[in-house]
Design an enzyme around this catalytic site. Sequence first.
Site, PDB file in Angstrom:
ATOM      1  N   TYR A   1     -21.651   4.227  -3.456  1.00 40.07           N
ATOM      2  CA  TYR A   1     -22.840   4.126  -4.803  1.00 40.07           C
ATOM      3  C   TYR A   1     -22.869   3.600  -5.713  1.00 40.07           C
ATOM      4  O   TYR A   1     -24.186   2.692  -5.745  1.00 40.07           O
ATOM      5  CB  TYR A   1     -22.625   5.800  -6.050  1.00 40.07           C
TER       6      TYR A   1
ATOM      7  N   LYS B   1       1.316  -1.446  -0.195  1.00 38.51           N
ATOM      8  CA  LYS B   1       0.040   0.251  -0.081  1.00 38.51           C
ATOM      9  C   LYS B   1       1.072   1.507   0.006  1.00 38.51           C
ATOM     10  O   LYS B   1       1.834   1.092   0.549  1.00 38.51           O
ATOM     11  CB  LYS B   1      -0.965   0.545   1.477  1.00 38.51           C
TER      12      LYS B   1
ATOM     13  N   GLY C   1     -19.029   6.437  -1.624  1.00 36.74           N
ATOM     14  CA  GLY C   1     -18.520   7.034  -2.933  1.00 36.74           C
ATOM     15  C   GLY C   1     -18.212   6.154  -3.773  1.00 36.74           C
ATOM     16  O   GLY C   1     -19.661   5.766  -4.297  1.00 36.74           O
ATOM     17  N   ASN C   2     -17.769   5.913  -4.991  1.00 40.31           N
ATOM     18  CA  ASN C   2     -17.555   5.346  -6.161  1.00 40.31           C
ATOM     19  C   ASN C   2     -17.870   3.893  -6.257  1.00 40.31           C
ATOM     20  O   ASN C   2     -18.548   3.501  -6.528  1.00 40.31           O
ATOM     21  CB  ASN C   2     -15.896   5.286  -6.310  1.00 40.31           C
ATOM     22  N   VAL C   3     -17.444   3.714  -4.972  1.00 41.66           N
ATOM     23  CA  VAL C   3     -18.382   2.226  -4.211  1.00 41.66           C
ATOM     24  C   VAL C   3     -18.900   1.887  -3.873  1.00 41.66           C
ATOM     25  O   VAL C   3     -19.888   0.638  -3.913  1.00 41.66           O
ATOM     26  CB  VAL C   3     -16.955   1.408  -3.781  1.00 41.66           C
TER      27      VAL C   3
ATOM     28  N   GLY D   1     -21.576   6.032   3.368  1.00 38.74           N
ATOM     29  CA  GLY D   1     -20.891   5.469   2.753  1.00 38.74           C
ATOM     30  C   GLY D   1     -20.448   5.657   0.932  1.00 38.74           C
ATOM     31  O   GLY D   1     -21.548   4.706   0.917  1.00 38.74           O
TER      32      GLY D   1
END
Length: 343
Positions: free
Chosen positions: A180, A78, A176-178, A174
């Site tokens: 939603y 990471k 966010g991209n994931v 949440g």
Amino acid sequence: MFTAMRAERMEGLHFFSDQATGLEAIVAIHNTRLGPALGGCRYLAYNSVDDAMADAMRLARGMSYKAALAGLDQGGGKAVILRQPHIADRAALFEAFGRCIESLRGGYITAMDSGTSSADMDCIAQQTAHVTSTTHAGDPSPHTALGVLAGIRSAVRARLGQESLDGVRVTLQGLGNVGYALAQLLQAEGAELLVADLDQGRVRLAEEELGAQPLAPDAVYEAPCDVFAPCGLGGVINQRSITRLRCAVVAGAANNQLVEPALGEQLRMREILYAPDYVINAGGLLHVALTHRGVAAGDIAGRIRNIGSRLDSIFEQSLAQGCSPAEVADRQAEQLLYDEDAL
């Protein structure tokens, strides 16, 4: 520092600085027994370098476990870039980071993560081939969401005895991209959605497009539901929040959902079925790793759908052995990463 590395069984910790662009970055490499380390690059503001280092190491460890149980010939790593208040040239910053990645000579492959985009990966790609999630490779977020959907199906089947998600009440923390993308998939399956996000614009969008019921961010734990799906940052299940949960299943996209391993057993004792985060959210990793190797899209999609089958097996073993799914998954991953007889 070395004490912290030993505690996480970390192979390497690399610090990079570039005065011209203001770059300050850390790359943590946890385990490369199965192959080169792969993991996303975060671009976030941290309270301290120590906090950034700890985040990188925790996430790198999770990536090792995730890759092992996903059946990938990859290790776990990471990167975190410490976000400064003012950066004159974002493209130059990520190009500088690309040169840092190149200096590791293939030991670490980077990808999108919180705070970064495909455009940022394109800048990195100008300096190194050891990057994925570029504009050409595509956003991994929908693939993460697809894997989480398969995992939620598995958990609902195991805990509620229900094959369909029609009418299942899901609290999404949440958007966010994931998050939603997952909300869209769940709505198409007939699930009832409760949603919360610090960005009220995202919440209103989910109300208008998906018929979701809005929740205040601090109300997500106590909202009665079938499935609690954490899809933001990690550390959401702690000694305080676990007592507030009113759900049958915890299954979401966030990394490092449990602040401490013992919480997995506490969830089991409360009869809340936990889908280990690094198993259920492996769809994005499968996409970036296999796309980087040139695997066909249809084959990648099949591997992502198998996340549900993998969780089926973990839940069955958890029930048979009288231990938490988190303990089963950790044991399986550690065998692959450290047991000489496992390969």
